[in-house]
Design a protein around this motif. Structure first.
Motif, short mmCIF file in Angstrom:
data_model
loop_
_atom_site.label_atom_id
_atom_site.label_comp_id
_atom_site.label_asym_id
_atom_site.label_seq_id
_atom_site.Cartn_x
_atom_site.Cartn_y
_atom_site.Cartn_z
N PHE A 43 0.81 -1.23 0.00
CA PHE A 43 0.00 0.00 0.00
C PHE A 43 0.84 1.28 0.00
CE2 PHE A 43 -2.94 -3.17 1.83
CZ PHE A 43 -4.03 -2.98 0.99
N LYS A 44 2.18 1.09 0.03
CA LYS A 44 3.10 2.23 -0.02
C LYS A 44 2.85 3.23 1.11
CE LYS A 44 3.79 1.95 -5.04
NZ LYS A 44 3.09 0.67 -5.18
N VAL A 45 2.79 2.69 2.33
CA VAL A 45 2.58 3.52 3.52
C VAL A 45 3.55 3.07 4.61
CG1 VAL A 45 0.13 3.95 3.03
CG2 VAL A 45 0.80 1.95 4.40
N ALA A 46 3.60 3.84 5.68
CA ALA A 46 4.46 3.50 6.81
C ALA A 46 3.84 2.38 7.63
CB ALA A 46 4.68 4.73 7.69
N SER A 47 4.68 1.70 8.42
CA SER A 47 4.20 0.57 9.23
C SER A 47 3.15 1.01 10.25
CB SER A 47 5.38 -0.10 9.94
OG SER A 47 6.06 0.81 10.78
N GLY A 48 3.27 2.24 10.74
CA GLY A 48 2.29 2.73 11.71
C GLY A 48 0.89 2.79 11.12
N THR A 49 0.80 3.13 9.84
CA THR A 49 -0.49 3.16 9.16
C THR A 49 -1.07 1.76 9.04
OG1 THR A 49 0.16 5.12 7.90
CG2 THR A 49 -1.67 3.85 7.03
N ILE A 50 -0.21 0.78 8.75
CA ILE A 50 -0.66 -0.61 8.67
C ILE A 50 -1.17 -1.08 10.04
CG2 ILE A 50 0.08 -2.99 8.29
CD1 ILE A 50 -0.28 -1.32 5.73
#
Length: 254
Positions: A43-50
């Protein structure tokens, strides 16, 4: 991505996509979801977003975490909520419906206590601080998953010390319990609300703190207008569907 979804935080959109994947069988019930790094790359996001997206999935009942193992897909049970049948009777154990098929309730964690009830229950029962209520509690599970807690509170002062049922924790219908205690109810009101779970709710239902529960309370009065009991049913909101039939053929129905 739709205009509506693009306005949402990224973790909400990711959770929506994963929820859709689980519902469509991309991830089967019980299948381990991709790890944090893999999802972050996808999803091309940071781990915190996941992490926030996965927490949302857990709170919605579409995923469950297993310590040291990962996060697994979970298909919600979609149990129809109906007035609680008498669990002491055979039909009382077949009132759960999951995925359109009948599933039996398993009843465990049965207990009876004689302690001051929670403040809101005590207020409804007309008890002063420190006054005890006899509490019958049972937990109901479907397919090995705890889904409902039922607690029945009766003011201890209304039940004779000689009542044989005071020490009998067998689950039963409220009217049956009151009859066994030498009490009777003539009126009742049912109220349903959503709320955050208590610590005990989380422990007994094995749910995350961020998932709401449905709290259904039946308050019963006797012929002298005394509140003789409160039956509290706490349901895992991710496991239940509250439904009722509507006759659309009658004029004026909405």
């Amino acid at each position: 991505m739709t205009e509506a979804s693009s306005a949402q935080p990224a973790f909400v959109n990711i959770a929506d996509q994963l929820r859709s994947d689980i519902a469509q069988g991309v991830y089967a019930d019980g299948e381990r979801l991709p790890g944090e790094d893999e999802l972050a790359a996808r999803f091309k996001v940071a781990s915190g977003t996941i992490n926030r997206a996965v927490d949302r999935l857990k709170n919605d009942g579409y995923a469950v975490g297993r310590r040291g193992s990962g996060v697994y897909a979970q298909t919600p049970l979609a149990i129809k909520h109906e007035p609680c049948p008498d669990p002491a009777e055979s039909q009382g154990r077949t009132g759960a419906w999951a995925a359109g098929e009948p599933r039996t309730f398993e009843i465990d964690c049965v207990a009876i206590t004689a302690d001051p009830p929670p403040a809101d229950i005590a207020s409804t029962l007309g008890l002063d601080a420190g006054q005890a209520a006899l509490t019958w509690m049972a937990r109901f599970s479907v397919q090995g998953r705890p889904v409902r807690l039922t607690r029945m509170y009766v003011p201890a002062g209304l039940v004779p010390e000689t009542s044989a049922v005071r020490g009998d924790a067998s689950p039963r219908r409220l009217t049956t319990l009151l009859h066994d205690l030498g009490l009777s109810a003539v009126d009742g009101v049912v109220e349903t609300r959503g709320r955050a779970p208590s610590g005990e709710d989380c422990d007994l239902l094995d749910i995350p703190v961020g998932r709401f529960v449905l709290d259904v309370r039946l308050t019963a009065w006797d012929a002298e207008n005394r509140v003789v009991a409160v039956e509290q049913t706490v349901m895992d909101s991710a496991a239940y569907v509250v439904s009722h039939a509507v006759d659309l053929q009658k004029p004026g129905n909405k």
